[in-house]
Design a protein around this motif. Structure first.
Motif, short mmCIF file in Angstrom:
data_model
loop_
_atom_site.label_atom_id
_atom_site.label_comp_id
_atom_site.label_asym_id
_atom_site.label_seq_id
_atom_site.Cartn_x
_atom_site.Cartn_y
_atom_site.Cartn_z
N HIS A 64 0.83 -1.22 0.09
CA HIS A 64 -0.05 -0.06 -0.12
C HIS A 64 1.05 1.42 -0.06
O HIS A 64 1.81 1.49 1.02
CB HIS A 64 -0.83 0.18 1.31
CG HIS A 64 -1.85 -1.00 1.43
ND1 HIS A 64 -3.11 -0.73 0.67
CD2 HIS A 64 -1.71 -2.25 1.79
CE1 HIS A 64 -3.91 -2.07 0.96
NE2 HIS A 64 -3.14 -2.74 1.74
N THR A 66 1.80 5.26 -0.02
CA THR A 66 1.67 6.50 0.87
C THR A 66 1.21 7.55 -0.01
O THR A 66 2.14 7.90 -0.92
CB THR A 66 2.69 6.87 1.98
OG1 THR A 66 2.92 5.84 2.96
CG2 THR A 66 2.42 8.08 2.74
N ASP A 68 -0.16 11.55 -0.32
CA ASP A 68 -0.04 12.79 0.62
C ASP A 68 -0.29 12.48 1.94
O ASP A 68 -1.11 13.04 2.77
CB ASP A 68 -1.68 13.59 0.08
CG ASP A 68 -1.87 13.72 -1.44
OD1 ASP A 68 -0.61 14.32 -1.77
OD2 ASP A 68 -2.86 13.79 -1.94
N GLY A 69 0.58 11.64 2.67
CA GLY A 69 0.78 11.37 3.73
C GLY A 69 -0.19 10.22 4.62
O GLY A 69 -0.02 10.06 5.65
N GLU A 70 -0.99 9.84 3.71
CA GLU A 70 -1.91 8.67 4.17
C GLU A 70 -1.71 7.21 3.25
O GLU A 70 -1.48 7.41 2.16
CB GLU A 70 -3.28 9.01 3.85
CG GLU A 70 -3.65 10.06 4.99
CD GLU A 70 -5.33 10.65 5.05
OE1 GLU A 70 -5.91 9.60 4.81
OE2 GLU A 70 -5.32 11.95 5.54
N GLN A 71 -1.98 6.41 4.04
CA GLN A 71 -2.01 4.99 3.45
C GLN A 71 -3.09 4.97 2.27
O GLN A 71 -4.12 5.12 2.71
CB GLN A 71 -1.97 3.79 4.22
CG GLN A 71 -1.73 2.52 3.54
CD GLN A 71 -1.43 1.36 4.59
OE1 GLN A 71 -1.26 1.62 5.70
NE2 GLN A 71 -1.72 0.06 3.86
N SER A 72 -2.46 4.49 1.14
CA SER A 72 -3.68 4.47 -0.05
C SER A 72 -4.36 3.05 0.27
O SER A 72 -3.83 2.05 0.42
CB SER A 72 -2.97 4.32 -1.46
OG SER A 72 -3.79 3.92 -2.40
#
Length: 158
Positions: A64, A66, A68-72
């Motif tokens: 998975h 990352t 924009d700073g979040e896990q896709s």
């Protein structure tokens, strides 16, 4: 069009029915480039997730990225033995599967043109080899894989 694919070492083999089999869309984003794009880009095809048949599934691992700073939530599947990038599946669009053209063993149709996307995140060393009919996009092109195939009279053809 039925596609047959495999990883480099042969531990994973799969088949899937493609609705968008023409390898026209070159993605230069850092995720595709670093996980699957030896030429500085990767090419995804469009297929129906419910047609996927896998041999050697126990040799597959999931990554998975990352974004924009979040896990896709998108799941990138790889061969755990040789590292070949196999396909991307995203639970937000559960009916779709995007195999990488680089692992398809079935002869693919020759695209009439290419769309070069995510050029805004292209590596500085990558030269965009664009033809006169090719399009360029800093982010995403306006048409989906399916829409592009339909517009070119190529949907599901091989």
């Amino acid at each position: 069009m039925r596609l047959e694919g495999s990883c480099h070492c042969g531990a994973v083999r799969f088949s899937v029915e493609a609705y968008a089999p023409v390898p026209y869309l070159r993605c230069y984003c850092s995720i595709c480039r670093k996980t699957a794009g030896g030429g500085g880009y990767a090419i995804n095809l469009g297929a129906r997730a419910d047609t996927l048949e896998i041999r050697g599934e126990d040799n597959i691992t999931v990554f998975h990225a990352t974004v924009d700073g979040e896990q896709s939530p998108a799941e990138r599947r790889f061969c755990a033995r040789c590292g070949s990038a196999l396909w991307v599946w995203d639970p937000r669009w559960p009916d779709l599967l995007h195999p990488f053209a680089s692992v398809i063993d079935t002869p693919l149709p020759d695209p009439p043109a290419h769309a070069h996307m995510m050029l805004g995140s292209k590596a500085s060393w990558v030269r965009v080899d664009a033809g006169p009919d090719d399009t360029r996009h800093d982010r995403y092109p306006p048409d989906s894989l399916e829409e592009w195939h339909r517009a070119h009279g190529l949907s599901g053809k091989g």
